[in-house]
Design a protein around this motif. Structure first.
Motif, PDB file in Angstrom:
ATOM      1  N   MET A  94      -9.517   3.118  -4.302  1.00 53.15           N
ATOM      2  CA  MET A  94      -8.425   2.780  -5.188  1.00 53.15           C
ATOM      3  C   MET A  94      -8.989   2.595  -6.586  1.00 53.15           C
ATOM      4  O   MET A  94      -9.963   1.893  -6.777  1.00 53.15           O
ATOM      5  CB  MET A  94      -7.740   1.495  -4.718  1.00 53.15           C
ATOM      6  N   THR A  95      -8.333   3.183  -7.546  1.00 53.58           N
ATOM      7  CA  THR A  95      -8.702   3.009  -8.939  1.00 53.58           C
ATOM      8  C   THR A  95      -7.723   2.021  -9.566  1.00 53.58           C
ATOM      9  O   THR A  95      -6.529   2.318  -9.682  1.00 53.58           O
ATOM     10  CB  THR A  95      -8.671   4.350  -9.700  1.00 53.58           C
ATOM     11  N   ILE A  96      -8.222   0.856  -9.914  1.00 51.16           N
ATOM     12  CA  ILE A  96      -7.386  -0.181 -10.518  1.00 51.16           C
ATOM     13  C   ILE A  96      -6.781   0.345 -11.808  1.00 51.16           C
ATOM     14  O   ILE A  96      -7.457   0.932 -12.632  1.00 51.16           O
ATOM     15  CB  ILE A  96      -8.216  -1.455 -10.788  1.00 51.16           C
ATOM     16  N   GLY A  97      -5.485   0.148 -11.965  1.00 52.05           N
ATOM     17  CA  GLY A  97      -4.795   0.556 -13.175  1.00 52.05           C
ATOM     18  C   GLY A  97      -4.134   1.912 -13.095  1.00 52.05           C
ATOM     19  O   GLY A  97      -3.291   2.240 -13.918  1.00 52.05           O
ATOM     20  N   SER A  98      -4.506   2.730 -12.089  1.00 57.46           N
ATOM     21  CA  SER A  98      -3.851   4.034 -11.981  1.00 57.46           C
ATOM     22  C   SER A  98      -3.289   4.300 -10.586  1.00 57.46           C
ATOM     23  O   SER A  98      -2.236   4.910 -10.470  1.00 57.46           O
ATOM     24  CB  SER A  98      -4.804   5.156 -12.398  1.00 57.46           C
ATOM     25  N   ASP A  99      -3.958   3.871  -9.542  1.00 60.92           N
ATOM     26  CA  ASP A  99      -3.444   4.051  -8.182  1.00 60.92           C
ATOM     27  C   ASP A  99      -2.468   2.926  -7.847  1.00 60.92           C
ATOM     28  O   ASP A  99      -2.592   1.807  -8.336  1.00 60.92           O
ATOM     29  CB  ASP A  99      -4.582   4.038  -7.166  1.00 60.92           C
ATOM     30  N   LYS A 100      -1.505   3.228  -6.991  1.00 63.26           N
ATOM     31  CA  LYS A 100      -0.511   2.247  -6.551  1.00 63.26           C
ATOM     32  C   LYS A 100      -0.469   2.216  -5.030  1.00 63.26           C
ATOM     33  O   LYS A 100      -0.565   3.254  -4.373  1.00 63.26           O
ATOM     34  CB  LYS A 100       0.893   2.606  -7.059  1.00 63.26           C
ATOM     35  N   ILE A 101      -0.307   1.044  -4.483  1.00 65.14           N
ATOM     36  CA  ILE A 101      -0.087   0.866  -3.058  1.00 65.14           C
ATOM     37  C   ILE A 101       1.422   0.699  -2.875  1.00 65.14           C
ATOM     38  O   ILE A 101       2.016  -0.222  -3.427  1.00 65.14           O
ATOM     39  CB  ILE A 101      -0.847  -0.354  -2.518  1.00 65.14           C
ATOM     40  N   VAL A 102       2.026   1.601  -2.124  1.00 64.22           N
ATOM     41  CA  VAL A 102       3.477   1.601  -1.942  1.00 64.22           C
ATOM     42  C   VAL A 102       3.799   0.922  -0.609  1.00 64.22           C
ATOM     43  O   VAL A 102       3.430   1.425   0.449  1.00 64.22           O
ATOM     44  CB  VAL A 102       4.033   3.040  -1.965  1.00 64.22           C
ATOM     45  N   ILE A 103       4.478  -0.219  -0.703  1.00 64.75           N
ATOM     46  CA  ILE A 103       4.861  -0.942   0.512  1.00 64.75           C
ATOM     47  C   ILE A 103       6.363  -1.244   0.523  1.00 64.75           C
ATOM     48  O   ILE A 103       6.812  -2.169   1.193  1.00 64.75           O
ATOM     49  CB  ILE A 103       4.019  -2.225   0.689  1.00 64.75           C
ATOM     50  N   THR A 104       7.111  -0.427  -0.167  1.00 65.68           N
ATOM     51  CA  THR A 104       8.556  -0.607  -0.275  1.00 65.68           C
ATOM     52  C   THR A 104       9.228  -0.611   1.096  1.00 65.68           C
ATOM     53  O   THR A 104       9.989  -1.522   1.425  1.00 65.68           O
ATOM     54  CB  THR A 104       9.165   0.515  -1.146  1.00 65.68           C
ATOM     55  N   GLU A 105       8.974   0.403   1.884  1.00 62.24           N
ATOM     56  CA  GLU A 105       9.628   0.529   3.196  1.00 62.24           C
ATOM     57  C   GLU A 105       9.162  -0.547   4.164  1.00 62.24           C
ATOM     58  O   GLU A 105       9.951  -1.041   4.973  1.00 62.24           O
ATOM     59  CB  GLU A 105       9.398   1.927   3.785  1.00 62.24           C
ATOM     60  N   LEU A 106       7.903  -0.914   4.090  1.00 59.06           N
ATOM     61  CA  LEU A 106       7.392  -1.978   4.959  1.00 59.06           C
ATOM     62  C   LEU A 106       8.118  -3.285   4.669  1.00 59.06           C
ATOM     63  O   LEU A 106       8.589  -3.962   5.589  1.00 59.06           O
ATOM     64  CB  LEU A 106       5.886  -2.150   4.768  1.00 59.06           C
ATOM     65  N   LEU A 107       8.237  -3.640   3.401  1.00 55.75           N
ATOM     66  CA  LEU A 107       8.943  -4.874   3.042  1.00 55.75           C
ATOM     67  C   LEU A 107      10.413  -4.810   3.433  1.00 55.75           C
ATOM     68  O   LEU A 107      10.982  -5.788   3.920  1.00 55.75           O
ATOM     69  CB  LEU A 107       8.788  -5.155   1.548  1.00 55.75           C
ATOM     70  N   LYS A 108      11.016  -3.649   3.238  1.00 51.82           N
ATOM     71  CA  LYS A 108      12.415  -3.466   3.624  1.00 51.82           C
ATOM     72  C   LYS A 108      12.585  -3.680   5.131  1.00 51.82           C
ATOM     73  O   LYS A 108      13.542  -4.314   5.575  1.00 51.82           O
ATOM     74  CB  LYS A 108      12.871  -2.064   3.221  1.00 51.82           C
ATOM     75  N   SER A 109      11.634  -3.168   5.931  1.00 54.53           N
ATOM     76  CA  SER A 109      11.721  -3.318   7.385  1.00 54.53           C
ATOM     77  C   SER A 109      11.595  -4.776   7.824  1.00 54.53           C
ATOM     78  O   SER A 109      12.046  -5.141   8.901  1.00 54.53           O
ATOM     79  CB  SER A 109      10.658  -2.464   8.079  1.00 54.53           C
ATOM     80  N   LEU A 110      10.984  -5.609   6.974  1.00 55.67           N
ATOM     81  CA  LEU A 110      10.856  -7.035   7.274  1.00 55.67           C
ATOM     82  C   LEU A 110      12.079  -7.826   6.814  1.00 55.67           C
ATOM     83  O   LEU A 110      12.168  -9.028   7.038  1.00 55.67           O
ATOM     84  CB  LEU A 110       9.605  -7.606   6.588  1.00 55.67           C
TER      85      LEU A 110
END
Length: 75
Positions: A1-17
């Motif tokens: 992961m490159t800080i400042g340019s890469d993103k971790i997408v957890i939208t669907e995971l949070l939605k499922s919770l």
């Protein structure tokens, strides 16, 4: 992961919770731990409830301080 340019997408995971807030880090659904030189992304299915967080991914050679910025994520 490159800080400042890469993103971790957890939208669907949070939605499922059932999470519907705007900052899952502040709401304790997304937590962080460490192991040696690595940062661990954890998900807590009920925020500050009785369930324990589960480790989702270990990011090598990153500190918790580097990882825990909301700019690293898409919620």
């Amino acid at each position: 992961m490159t800080i400042g340019s890469d993103k971790i997408v957890i939208t669907e995971l949070l939605k499922s919770l059932g999470y519907s807030g705007s900052n899952p880090i502040a709401d304790s659904y997304v937590k962080f731990g460490s192991s040696g030189n690595n940062a661990i992304l954890q998900i807590d299915p009920d925020g500050n409830g009785s369930q324990r967080p589960t480790s989702l991914v270990t990011l090598q050679n990153l500190t918790v301080a580097q990882l825990s910025n909301t700019n690293n994520f898409l919620f």
